[in-house]
Design an enzyme around this catalytic site. Sequence first.
Site, PDB file in Angstrom:
ATOM      1  CG  ASN A   1     -65.536  31.473 -21.562  1.00  0.00           C
ATOM      2  OD1 ASN A   1     -64.415  31.537 -22.057  1.00  0.00           O
ATOM      3  ND2 ASN A   1     -66.068  32.469 -20.868  1.00  0.00           N
TER       4      ASN A   1
ATOM      5  CD  GLU B   1     -71.040  34.719 -25.025  1.00  0.00           C
ATOM      6  OE1 GLU B   1     -70.295  34.775 -24.022  1.00  0.00           O
ATOM      7  OE2 GLU B   1     -71.144  33.691 -25.724  1.00  0.00           O
TER       8      GLU B   1
ATOM      9  CB  SER C   1     -66.382  33.388 -17.704  1.00  0.00           C
ATOM     10  OG  SER C   1     -65.519  34.468 -17.538  1.00  0.00           O
TER      11      SER C   1
ATOM     12  CG  HIS D   1     -69.046  37.169 -21.256  1.00  0.00           C
ATOM     13  ND1 HIS D   1     -68.845  35.984 -21.916  1.00  0.00           N
ATOM     14  CD2 HIS D   1     -67.948  37.355 -20.493  1.00  0.00           C
ATOM     15  CE1 HIS D   1     -67.686  35.470 -21.571  1.00  0.00           C
ATOM     16  NE2 HIS D   1     -67.112  36.287 -20.708  1.00  0.00           N
TER      17      HIS D   1
HETATM   18  C1  LIG Z   1     -62.573  34.269 -20.247  1.00  0.00           C
HETATM   19  C2  LIG Z   1     -63.760  34.934 -20.782  1.00  0.00           C
HETATM   20  O1  LIG Z   1     -64.830  34.877 -20.161  1.00  0.00           O
HETATM   21  C3  LIG Z   1     -63.814  35.634 -22.088  1.00  0.00           C
HETATM   22  C4  LIG Z   1     -62.551  36.218 -22.610  1.00  0.00           C
HETATM   23  O2  LIG Z   1     -62.321  37.397 -22.504  1.00  0.00           O
HETATM   24  S1  LIG Z   1     -61.519  35.155 -23.366  1.00  0.00           S
HETATM   25  C5  LIG Z   1     -60.192  36.156 -23.905  1.00  0.00           C
HETATM   26  C6  LIG Z   1     -60.534  36.908 -25.173  1.00  0.00           C
HETATM   27  N1  LIG Z   1     -59.414  37.653 -25.594  1.00  0.00           N
HETATM   28  C7  LIG Z   1     -58.520  37.154 -26.474  1.00  0.00           C
HETATM   29  O3  LIG Z   1     -58.677  36.069 -26.996  1.00  0.00           O
HETATM   30  C8  LIG Z   1     -57.345  38.058 -26.735  1.00  0.00           C
HETATM   31  C9  LIG Z   1     -56.397  37.456 -27.728  1.00  0.00           C
HETATM   32  N2  LIG Z   1     -55.343  38.385 -27.974  1.00  0.00           N
HETATM   33  C10 LIG Z   1     -55.460  39.429 -28.832  1.00  0.00           C
HETATM   34  O4  LIG Z   1     -56.473  39.610 -29.493  1.00  0.00           O
HETATM   35  C11 LIG Z   1     -54.279  40.337 -28.974  1.00  0.00           C
HETATM   36  O5  LIG Z   1     -53.137  39.665 -28.537  1.00  0.00           O
HETATM   37  C12 LIG Z   1     -54.452  41.668 -28.179  1.00  0.00           C
HETATM   38  C13 LIG Z   1     -55.591  42.480 -28.791  1.00  0.00           C
HETATM   39  C14 LIG Z   1     -54.742  41.440 -26.708  1.00  0.00           C
HETATM   40  C15 LIG Z   1     -53.151  42.466 -28.218  1.00  0.00           C
HETATM   41  O6  LIG Z   1     -52.778  42.724 -29.515  1.00  0.00           O
HETATM   42  P1  LIG Z   1     -51.365  42.304 -30.133  1.00  0.00           P
HETATM   43  O7  LIG Z   1     -51.218  43.106 -31.342  1.00  0.00           O
HETATM   44  O8  LIG Z   1     -51.304  40.842 -30.167  1.00  0.00           O
HETATM   45  O9  LIG Z   1     -50.309  42.638 -29.014  1.00  0.00           O
HETATM   46  P2  LIG Z   1     -49.619  43.919 -28.524  1.00  0.00           P
HETATM   47  O10 LIG Z   1     -48.678  44.380 -29.569  1.00  0.00           O
HETATM   48  O11 LIG Z   1     -49.105  43.511 -27.190  1.00  0.00           O
HETATM   49  O12 LIG Z   1     -50.771  44.962 -28.313  1.00  0.00           O
HETATM   50  C16 LIG Z   1     -51.145  45.900 -29.259  1.00  0.00           C
HETATM   51  C17 LIG Z   1     -51.152  47.262 -28.615  1.00  0.00           C
HETATM   52  O13 LIG Z   1     -52.285  47.365 -27.745  1.00  0.00           O
HETATM   53  C18 LIG Z   1     -51.841  47.852 -26.486  1.00  0.00           C
HETATM   54  N3  LIG Z   1     -52.690  47.362 -25.418  1.00  0.00           N
HETATM   55  C19 LIG Z   1     -52.750  46.110 -24.912  1.00  0.00           C
HETATM   56  N4  LIG Z   1     -53.676  46.073 -23.930  1.00  0.00           N
HETATM   57  C20 LIG Z   1     -54.182  47.325 -23.826  1.00  0.00           C
HETATM   58  C21 LIG Z   1     -55.166  47.927 -23.000  1.00  0.00           C
HETATM   59  N5  LIG Z   1     -55.822  47.239 -22.071  1.00  0.00           N
HETATM   60  N6  LIG Z   1     -55.420  49.250 -23.175  1.00  0.00           N
HETATM   61  C22 LIG Z   1     -54.780  49.983 -24.100  1.00  0.00           C
HETATM   62  N7  LIG Z   1     -53.849  49.473 -24.914  1.00  0.00           N
HETATM   63  C23 LIG Z   1     -53.555  48.162 -24.775  1.00  0.00           C
HETATM   64  C24 LIG Z   1     -50.428  47.342 -26.366  1.00  0.00           C
HETATM   65  O14 LIG Z   1     -49.710  48.088 -25.422  1.00  0.00           O
HETATM   66  C25 LIG Z   1     -49.912  47.530 -27.765  1.00  0.00           C
HETATM   67  O15 LIG Z   1     -49.516  48.868 -27.981  1.00  0.00           O
HETATM   68  P3  LIG Z   1     -48.209  49.221 -28.851  1.00  0.00           P
HETATM   69  O16 LIG Z   1     -48.537  48.707 -30.234  1.00  0.00           O
HETATM   70  O17 LIG Z   1     -48.164  50.702 -28.763  1.00  0.00           O
HETATM   71  O18 LIG Z   1     -47.083  48.522 -28.177  1.00  0.00           O
HETATM   72  N1  LIG Z   2     -60.230  37.317 -16.967  1.00  0.00           N
HETATM   73  C1  LIG Z   2     -60.903  37.286 -18.103  1.00  0.00           C
HETATM   74  O1  LIG Z   2     -60.313  37.165 -19.182  1.00  0.00           O
HETATM   75  C2  LIG Z   2     -62.376  37.421 -18.103  1.00  0.00           C
HETATM   76  C3  LIG Z   2     -63.093  37.320 -16.930  1.00  0.00           C
HETATM   77  N2  LIG Z   2     -64.455  37.439 -16.957  1.00  0.00           N
HETATM   78  C4  LIG Z   2     -65.216  37.338 -15.732  1.00  0.00           C
HETATM   79  O2  LIG Z   2     -65.159  38.605 -15.067  1.00  0.00           O
HETATM   80  C5  LIG Z   2     -65.188  38.404 -13.640  1.00  0.00           C
HETATM   81  C6  LIG Z   2     -63.965  39.062 -13.033  1.00  0.00           C
HETATM   82  O3  LIG Z   2     -62.786  38.474 -13.581  1.00  0.00           O
HETATM   83  P1  LIG Z   2     -61.389  39.210 -13.514  1.00  0.00           P
HETATM   84  O4  LIG Z   2     -61.571  40.674 -13.660  1.00  0.00           O
HETATM   85  O5  LIG Z   2     -60.493  38.492 -14.411  1.00  0.00           O
HETATM   86  O6  LIG Z   2     -60.963  38.897 -12.003  1.00  0.00           O
HETATM   87  P2  LIG Z   2     -59.932  39.660 -11.058  1.00  0.00           P
HETATM   88  O7  LIG Z   2     -59.460  38.658 -10.069  1.00  0.00           O
HETATM   89  O8  LIG Z   2     -58.950  40.449 -11.862  1.00  0.00           O
HETATM   90  O9  LIG Z   2     -60.867  40.752 -10.344  1.00  0.00           O
HETATM   91  C7  LIG Z   2     -61.955  40.473  -9.514  1.00  0.00           C
HETATM   92  C8  LIG Z   2     -62.083  41.643  -8.579  1.00  0.00           C
HETATM   93  O10 LIG Z   2     -63.264  41.574  -7.821  1.00  0.00           O
HETATM   94  C9  LIG Z   2     -62.941  41.705  -6.438  1.00  0.00           C
HETATM   95  N3  LIG Z   2     -63.906  41.019  -5.604  1.00  0.00           N
HETATM   96  C10 LIG Z   2     -63.927  39.733  -5.182  1.00  0.00           C
HETATM   97  N4  LIG Z   2     -65.009  39.512  -4.408  1.00  0.00           N
HETATM   98  C11 LIG Z   2     -65.681  40.690  -4.348  1.00  0.00           C
HETATM   99  C12 LIG Z   2     -66.885  41.116  -3.709  1.00  0.00           C
HETATM  100  N5  LIG Z   2     -67.603  40.288  -2.955  1.00  0.00           N
HETATM  101  N6  LIG Z   2     -67.289  42.383  -3.899  1.00  0.00           N
HETATM  102  C13 LIG Z   2     -66.576  43.267  -4.634  1.00  0.00           C
HETATM  103  N7  LIG Z   2     -65.427  42.912  -5.239  1.00  0.00           N
HETATM  104  C14 LIG Z   2     -64.986  41.647  -5.102  1.00  0.00           C
HETATM  105  C15 LIG Z   2     -61.576  41.090  -6.350  1.00  0.00           C
HETATM  106  O11 LIG Z   2     -60.963  41.377  -5.143  1.00  0.00           O
HETATM  107  P3  LIG Z   2     -60.011  40.198  -4.465  1.00  0.00           P
HETATM  108  O12 LIG Z   2     -58.709  40.330  -5.171  1.00  0.00           O
HETATM  109  O13 LIG Z   2     -60.002  40.557  -3.052  1.00  0.00           O
HETATM  110  O14 LIG Z   2     -60.683  38.883  -4.709  1.00  0.00           O
HETATM  111  C16 LIG Z   2     -60.932  41.698  -7.588  1.00  0.00           C
HETATM  112  O15 LIG Z   2     -60.511  43.018  -7.366  1.00  0.00           O
HETATM  113  C17 LIG Z   2     -65.290  36.894 -13.433  1.00  0.00           C
HETATM  114  O16 LIG Z   2     -66.639  36.549 -13.313  1.00  0.00           O
HETATM  115  C18 LIG Z   2     -64.698  36.334 -14.713  1.00  0.00           C
HETATM  116  O17 LIG Z   2     -65.147  35.043 -14.998  1.00  0.00           O
HETATM  117  C19 LIG Z   2     -65.138  37.689 -18.115  1.00  0.00           C
HETATM  118  C20 LIG Z   2     -64.467  37.853 -19.297  1.00  0.00           C
HETATM  119  C21 LIG Z   2     -63.037  37.676 -19.383  1.00  0.00           C
END
Ligand SMILES: CC(=O)CC(=O)SCCNC(=O)CCNC(=O)[C@H](O)C(C)(C)COP(=O)(O)OP(=O)(O)OC[C@H]1O[C@@H](n2cnc3c(N)ncnc32)[C@H](O)[C@@H]1OP(=O)(O)O
Ligand SMILES: NC(=O)C1=CN([C@@H]2O[C@H](COP(=O)(O)OP(=O)(O)OC[C@H]3O[C@@H](n4cnc5c(N)ncnc54)[C@H](OP(=O)(O)O)[C@@H]3O)[C@@H](O)[C@H]2O)C=CC1
Length: 278
Positions: free
Chosen positions: A186, A148, A115, A136
Amino acid sequence: MHFGVIGAGQMGGGIAQVAAQSGFDVTVQDVQQEFLDRGRATIQKSLSKLHEKGRLSSTPDEILGRIRFTTELTAFAGCDLVVEAIVENQQVKAGLFRQLGEVVKPDGILASNTSSIPITSLATASGRPERFIGMHFMNPVPLMQLVEVIRGYQTSDATAQFVTETAERMGKTPLSCNDFPGFVSNRILMPMLNEAIQCVMEGVAEPEAIDGIMKLGMNHPMGPLTLADFIGLDTCLSIMEVLHRGLGDDKYRPSPLLRKMVQAGLLGRKSGQGFYRY
Ligand SMILES: CC(=O)CC(=O)SCCNC(=O)CCNC(=O)[C@H](O)C(C)(C)COP(=O)(O)OP(=O)(O)OC[C@H]1O[C@@H](n2cnc3c(N)ncnc32)[C@H](O)[C@@H]1OP(=O)(O)O
Ligand SMILES: NC(=O)C1=CN([C@@H]2O[C@H](COP(=O)(O)OP(=O)(O)OC[C@H]3O[C@@H](n4cnc5c(N)ncnc54)[C@H](OP(=O)(O)O)[C@@H]3O)[C@@H](O)[C@H]2O)C=CC1
């Protein structure tokens, strides 16, 4: 294409699922069988949902049949592309890429789903910086459109092109950026989530009100605290620390409440409690 995924957590599982949906042969590795079993169950559930909605071109069993689950890193030897999705920790990821660089065939491409961690530093650890890149995906991977693509300092044009085309074959839209802390996604998203947490800490409003204001007022699909719980508060804290350290500006300081909740083991949805209970 032989596609490898490391980590069977929420991101690794989602990436493996979409790769298998795209017809690739997929190998997923995690450190314990228990995590692989959990990842497999999550993929199965997601595939059933998509199948019910008529959004799959093969049956869930056929798709799942393309995924091999293993605890052995050596299973990646013949992979064309390996995407890492383990814990957001620079030392742990660098250690893994050091090993992977020796295991995967020399022309295989290595990618991180990190991330925020500098792609260039992980590329150096892998020993093959020209064939290393940030790929990403967004959470939840089966539903989100963006990938990304982050080029490290030495990433070759051929590597960037291969990963861009692969993301397109997976039905995603790849968009490129350069290697700066938090990239684009992010750097912009996480300070907003951190500020929402700071609002809770300062008593500006209750979590439900903060989320409601951002959902109804800004048309965000999820409120920022719901989203932070969904991402994982440990991951949010790690990203804020990378932004704070990497950009050297106190505007990226992690909220003390975020730090305290992670110390308390309240990691959001994955631990059963964060700003809400699950
Ligand atoms: C941290 C990082 O490095 C980067 C990141 O990823 S940051 C996070 C980025 N993601 C976001 O910002 C997500 C924001 N949220 C959303 O866009 C929406 O809430 C969402 C797309 C996740 C869900 O959509 P929604 O319409 O709000 O909610 P919801 O009604 O619960 O879901 C829609 C449908 O998709 C389904 N669904 C949810 N997750 C699913 C998955 N993984 N696989 C299959 N179906 C899924 C739900 O079950 C639901 O189905 P029904 O309509 O049959 O009930
Ligand atoms: N969560 C999010 O929304 C997003 C996350 N990311 C990035 O993706 C990556 C994973 O995040 P996320 O899936 O949420 O994390 P989770 O905690 O759900 O999953 C990480 C997984 O990797 C395993 N793990 C840890 N260390 C090792 C290792 N040395 N070798 C193999 N497997 C290992 C963990 O096991 P254990 O439980 O034992 O640690 C766990 O099963 C991170 O870099 C995160 O920043 C990117 C986009 C979105």
